[in-house]
Design an enzyme around this catalytic site. Structure first.
Site, mmCIF file in Angstrom:
data_model
loop_
_atom_site.group_PDB
_atom_site.id
_atom_site.type_symbol
_atom_site.label_atom_id
_atom_site.label_comp_id
_atom_site.label_asym_id
_atom_site.label_seq_id
_atom_site.Cartn_x
_atom_site.Cartn_y
_atom_site.Cartn_z
ATOM 1 N N GLU A 243 0.799 -1.226 0.000
ATOM 2 C CA GLU A 243 0.000 0.000 0.000
ATOM 3 C C GLU A 243 0.834 1.279 0.000
ATOM 4 O O GLU A 243 0.474 2.250 -0.666
ATOM 5 C CB GLU A 243 -0.929 0.004 1.224
ATOM 6 C CG GLU A 243 -2.058 -1.008 1.182
ATOM 7 C CD GLU A 243 -3.195 -0.574 0.261
ATOM 8 O OE1 GLU A 243 -3.101 0.537 -0.319
ATOM 9 O OE2 GLU A 243 -4.154 -1.336 0.108
ATOM 10 N N SER B 165 -28.560 -29.173 50.861
ATOM 11 C CA SER B 165 -27.632 -29.664 51.892
ATOM 12 C C SER B 165 -26.190 -29.256 51.655
ATOM 13 O O SER B 165 -25.292 -29.771 52.331
ATOM 14 C CB SER B 165 -27.715 -31.194 51.960
ATOM 15 O OG SER B 165 -29.003 -31.619 52.344
#
Length: 779
Positions: A88, A346
């Site tokens: 680029e 429990s």
């Protein structure tokens, strides 16, 4: 000479005007920068929740549905940066935002070919378009050029490049190299190969047309074009290019982050960061979510599942499944059951037993009573609907018997128990104005799965309760609530292999220690486990709280717990096959104690009716726990005077010697063998100097059958015996051969059926522990 002077003055005036012009230009540029400032370079708010290794778990896009994964320059592969700049903008670090040579070259190529062949935009100009989109007109280009100059003025080259990395379009709703790398390739941008770097470098040029998941052939041609240019410029070697081109391009559909949605929402609400790092293990989270999707079909309709896995050493949460799936609306998949307050059944019992050991109330083999009882209008029962009579503390905890736990909590104190747990950091909620009472040990309180898992850390961290850590930066916080010795013994009991001597084979790792729980009405099924490295919590139930008949912890939660444990053991074989992770503390030792006293006696002593090898703390051996309410539930120590023939006599009788006899709690006799009954333990009375018998209990009489009677059974049908009790108080509990068969009140009659020929017993106990029994024969 005058001419030279005049010529010099003209040059001076020229440079003066030039200086003023430049100064004016700079001023105008400065003013323009103030009047038309750069738009923000940050994208609109989009947030991502990440696993510990950086894997995206869940995304929260902005209002346009765009999601970004912000990264820093050093978090991106150098290969990608080489491919991007080489393709680029090779002169990125040398120009001032505009590259006139690239612009002239692009213009000439486009005019010569009568179409757009290449662009002259620099990385800086592309960033300018990203932060301020505009039409591709001459005016738009001027704006773009102006913004590019502003970018170069305000930001360094690395900062501009980083903006591009986070804002470049990659197709669909994705922006930024990190989002593209995870979505298309399933990996972080730091791990890109040459071929992958070239592909992602070209993708922003035409993200919709080149999407590799939709148009792999187009994307591969564009990638190879980048590779050719990098070869021509000598950026990558010919070998790298050849190997990269050989890599075929085929990608599955885009991967959208879809893990731990309920945790992600929770973290998003608790944090303001754009990238929210968690301690989650993405691989484990994914495997468990897939497991739950298959598991849920075994459950009743509208039933959900929650799983929490935490590493006990660091307390880092590794997996968080708040439901069966966000999309599972039939099971209320949007409700987070990890944090929901529910009845724990429990599951609080192990903490009580450990605290009672620390308090000197019990050791591991202390005699407890699994018998019917009613206290302050509270009448607990066992899950099995039966009673076992005399049980050890270890056996009572392992079998999760309710009545021994109530006996123990009564002795320890409900308010003290709650205060101790809350002091360590456990969440316990009671209804408005309610005070802690005996029911809390059976689930009469509210807590959450995350609080339970956090609290069970005491059994993996030598008695210290540590807070869960959801993020890496959260400091580890812990508080000691029980001793290391009590934690060690209790964890041992929860493995089911607590007998002294059995642990010598554990030269690699402990078995899974776990506790189940079932709330009233089968609304919640729990299983919480501790293995060598992890704490595991399972909850199964309906988020709306409606009952599911027959759904209890041992049946539905334990199989899932064991499956998760096996998965963790397989995943961490190298780590778990290490030295014993929790060595026996110095405070723990063993002793052989005797029932019913709970003390050390010679095995030949007549009062040592049953010998048990127990784990003890600090060499303390507490006696059998006394009951505060039921008078007949206490050990009875009787002083006897015996003659030379071993018969009972009065103290003043000739040649009498004194002996002490320890009798079982009278209330336990229905569950004891006949030889242990009081009447069979007491020596016969001497006829020469008879002792005067005293009543050891108030009268509770059985009518309807006589002691020692022989009853003939006719035919094959059951023999029905009608009995009733007189005396005592409150409810009468009736037992046939140690099995509860019913209750009566106010002299009601109860009918009891017998089928078997032989010796039988009918026993009755009232609310205060008074009891009586009748033994008879059926012929």
């Amino acid at each position: 000479m005058i001419g030279c002077f005049m010529h010099g003055r003209r040059w001076a005036a020229f440079f003066h005007r030039l200086f003023l012009a430049l100064l004016l230009l700079i001023g105008m540029v400065w003013l323009a920068d103030k009047i038309w400032p750069l738009p923000t370079t940050e994208g609109k708010l989009a947030r991502i929740v990440l696993a510990e290794d950086g894997t995206p778990l869940w995304r929260f896009p902005d209002e346009q549905g765009v999601w970004r994964y912000p990264v820093k320059l050093n978090e991106v592969s150098p290969l990608y940066l080489q491919a991007l700049l080489g393709y680029e903008d090779r002169w990125f670090y040398h120009h001032l935002g505009l590259n006139p040579f690239s612009i002239i070259r692009a213009a000439w190529q486009n005019l010569s070919n009568h179409r757009i062949v290449s662009g002259g935009s620099t990385i800086t100009m592309q960033v300018a378009r990203l932060i301020e989109p505009h039409e591709r007109t001459f005016a738009g280009k001027l704006i773009e050029a102006w913004r590019s100059l502003q970018l170069e003025w305000h930001y360094s080259k690395d900062e501009i490049l980083q903006i591009y990395l986070n804002r470049a379009p990659f197709g669909g709703t994705q922006e930024g190299i990190a989002a593209a790398s995870w979505s298309y390739l399933g990996k972080p941008p730091a791990e890109l190969t040459h071929a992958e770097a070239a592909l992602l470098a070209v993708l922003p040029q035409s993200p919709s047309r080149l999407r590799p998941d939709r148009y792999p052939e187009r994307a591969q041609k564009a990638r190879d074009k980048v590779l050719n240019r990098l070869l021509n410029f000598g950026i990558w070697s010919a070998q790298d290019i050849t190997e990269a081109k050989e890599e075929m391009l085929w990608l599955p559909p885009r991967q959208v982050p879809q893990l731990a949605p309920l945790l992600a929402q929770r973290m998003k609400n608790e944090s303001h960061e754009r990238l929210i790092h968690t301690t989650i293990d993405a691989s484990l989270q994914s495997r468990l979510e897939e497991t739950v999707k298959g598991w849920r079909h075994q459950l009743p309709e509208r039933t959900s599942i929650a799983i929490l896995v935490t590493e006990s050493k660091s307390m880092a949460v590794r997996a968080y499944l708040g439901s069966t799936g966000l999309e599972d609306t039939d099971r209320h998949g949007f409700v987070d059951m990890v944090s929901a307050i529910r009845s724990p059944g429990s599951t609080l019992k192990p903490f009580l037993y450990a605290m009672a050991m620390d308090d000197g109330l019990i050791h591991s083999e202390s005699l407890l009573q699994d018998i019917p009882r009613q206290t302050e209008q509270y009448q607990p029962g066992n899950f099995s609907q039966g009673f076992s009579g005399p049980v050890s503390a270890s056996d009572a905890l392992h079998r999760s018997l309710n009545l021994p736990a109530v006996q123990l909590l009564e002795a320890y104190g409900p308010k003290r128990f709650v205060a101790q747990l809350r002091n360590g950091g456990m969440t316990l909620q009671f209804p408005d104005f309610a005070q802690p009472n005996l029911s809390l040990i059976l689930g009469g309180v509210g807590t959450s799965l995350e609080s339970l898992v956090q609290s069970y850390s005491v059994f993996a961290r030598a008695g210290k309760m540590a807070q869960l850590r959801f993020t890496p930066e959260t400091p580890l916080q812990e508080k000691s609530i029980i001793s290391a010795g009590a934690a060690w013994i209790t964890r041992l009991i929860l493995t089911g292999e607590w007998q002294p001597g059995s642990t010598t084979e554990w030269n690699r790792h402990w078995p899974l220690a776990y506790k189940t729980g079932t709330s009233y009405g089968f609304r919640d099924a729990w299983a919480v486990g501790v293995n060598d490295r992890y704490l595991i919590g399972i909850w199964i139930g309906r988020p709306d709280g409606t009952p599911v008949a027959g759904q209890f912890g041992a049946a539905v939660a334990v199989p899932l717990l064991q499956m998760v444990d096996s998965l963790l053991q397989a995943q961490n074989t190298a780590q778990t096959n290490a030295a014993l992770p929790m060595p026996k503390p110095d405070s723990v030792s063993t002793a052989t104690i005797c029932w019913p006293s709970g003390q050390i006696l010679p095995l030949t002593d007549n009062n040592c009716r049953q010998a048990h090898k127990a784990w003890i703390l600090d060499k303390a051996i507490p006696p059998t726990l006394r009951s505060s309410e039921q008078s007949m539930s206490e050990i009875q120590q009787v002083s006897l005077w015996l003659n030379a023939k071993g018969l009972r006599v009065r103290p003043e009788c000739t040649y009498s010697t004194q002996q002490t006899l320890q009798l079982w709690p009278a209330i336990l006799e229905p569950w004891l063998p006949a030889r242990e009954w009081r009447e069979n333990r007491l020596p016969p009375v001497s006829p020469d100097c008879p002792v005067i018998e005293t009543q050891l209990q108030s009268q509770l009489l059985i009518s309807g059958v006589k002691e020692g009677a022989a009853i003939r059974k006719l035919g094959d049908s059951s023999l029905i015996i009608s009995v009733k009790a007189s005396g005592g108080q409150g409810i009468h509990y009736w037992f046939k051969d140690q099995n509860l068969v019913g209750t009566t009140q106010n002299n009601q009659t109860i009918r009891i059926a017998f089928e078997r020929i032989g010796l039988h017993h009918i026993s009755v106990i009232d609310d205060h522990g008074l009891f009586n029994k009748a033994s008879f024969f059926i012929e």
